[in-house]
Design a protein around this motif. Structure first.
Motif, mmCIF file in Angstrom:
data_model
loop_
_atom_site.group_PDB
_atom_site.id
_atom_site.type_symbol
_atom_site.label_atom_id
_atom_site.label_comp_id
_atom_site.label_asym_id
_atom_site.label_seq_id
_atom_site.Cartn_x
_atom_site.Cartn_y
_atom_site.Cartn_z
ATOM 1 N N LEU A 1 50.560 48.299 70.756
ATOM 2 C CA LEU A 1 51.299 47.040 70.819
ATOM 3 C C LEU A 1 51.049 46.188 69.564
ATOM 4 O O LEU A 1 50.123 46.448 68.795
ATOM 5 N N THR A 2 51.876 45.199 69.371
ATOM 6 C CA THR A 2 51.825 44.363 68.173
ATOM 7 C C THR A 2 50.414 43.835 67.907
ATOM 8 O O THR A 2 49.767 43.283 68.796
ATOM 9 N N GLY A 3 49.954 44.031 66.660
ATOM 10 C CA GLY A 3 48.636 43.539 66.255
ATOM 11 C C GLY A 3 47.489 44.437 66.639
ATOM 12 O O GLY A 3 46.333 44.120 66.357
ATOM 13 N N HIS A 4 47.788 45.565 67.273
ATOM 14 C CA HIS A 4 46.748 46.488 67.736
ATOM 15 C C HIS A 4 46.891 47.864 67.080
ATOM 16 O O HIS A 4 48.000 48.298 66.763
ATOM 17 N N GLY A 5 45.756 48.532 66.912
ATOM 18 C CA GLY A 5 45.769 49.894 66.404
ATOM 19 C C GLY A 5 46.473 50.033 65.070
ATOM 20 O O GLY A 5 46.211 49.284 64.123
#
Length: 274
Positions: free
Chosen positions: A57-61
């Motif tokens: 998801l946005t901002g992750h990984g």
């Protein structure tokens, strides 16, 4: 496994897909501080039976990290997902979300019910119905976001993994605890801080009223040791005679991490009925 970076609405979204395209598809959305890999053990159980799609998801990984918190809002993320599903030619699928990912899954299903054959919500909620409570949570999330930026990711993870919500994870094998910690440490301070501000529980609208008119089958899964979310799920389940709620004995907030084989079996048995 197919590993993709998909260009969507100015972002690059990381996607992991596995399984024959002709098999029924199930999409997995992780929680705050998670990534697509949090579902690895669960997804192994689906091999040969379902096509699995896990998303950062946005901002992750490995997904883009926008610098504006408003780019993380529920409305933006719903449209990002819908554009992504269009790119992947996913017109009809099962959707499973954990915690933050569950809130996003629910919001997506409310807006695009025709796409979701059944919704699986693990330890999640429709948001906060009282404006005063939402305002307090929003302020708390903003304060935590500032601390993440100021103190760094390691300091944040040291505190985050010791909050009561994850107390049951202390009994997991040391190797699994290290894997969870490494996943959290690989996150980006700006991504986590902006996620808290943009799509924290205090920032999103309440979906409690929208639950009454949802046509989709819904399966709510909570851990016995997670009393807060057991209570939320029971209240949600009471709104529809067709929904199902299961409480997993001896599990806490992250059932898919603590008991992945059992979680996968429960989900597959539910999907076979729907």
């Amino acid at each position: 496994m197919i590993d993709l970076q998909v260009p969507v609405r100015g972002l690059s979204i990381h996607v992991e897909m596995e399984g024959d395209p002709h098999l029924p598809a199930i999409v997995f959305l992780h929680g705050f501080t998670g990534t697509a890999s949090t579902w690895n053990e669960v997804r192994r159980e689906f091999i040969g039976k379902y096509r699995t799609i896990a998303i950062d998801l946005t901002g992750h990984g490995k997904t883009s990290i926008p610098y504006k918190p408003e780019r993380y809002s529920m409305e933006e993320q719903i449209e990002d997902l819908d554009a992504l599903f269009g790119y992947l030619r996913l017109n009809s699928f099962y959707l499973a979300g954990y915690s933050m990912g569950g809130r996003i899954s629910l919001a997506y299903t409310i807006k695009y019910p025709e796409r979701v054959k059944a919704l699986i919500l693990e330890s999640s909620s429709p948001g906060l119905s009282e404006e005063q409570v939402r305002a307090a949570r929003k302020a708390a999330d903003k304060l935590l976001a500032s601390k993440i930026i100021e103190e760094g990711i390691t300091s944040f993870v040291d505190k985050w993994e010791n909050i009561p919500l994850f107390a049951s994870q202390k009994s997991l094998p040391a190797e699994k605890r290290r894997t969870i910690r490494e996943e959290r440490l690989q996150q980006n301070e700006i991504g986590l801080a902006n996620s808290l501000i943009g799509i924290g529980t205090g920032s999103q609208e309440s979906y409690w009223k929208a639950l009454h008119s949802m046509p989709n089958p819904v399966f709510l899964i909570t851990g016995q040791l997670d009393a807060k979310f057991v209570a939320i799920a029971r209240e949600m389940n009471g709104l529809s005679p067709t929904w199902r709620h299961a409480v997993v004995p001896g599990a806490g907030h992250a059932i898919h991490v603590e008991k992945p084989q059992l979680f996968a079996t429960m989900v597959m048995e539910y999907l076979q009925d729907h």
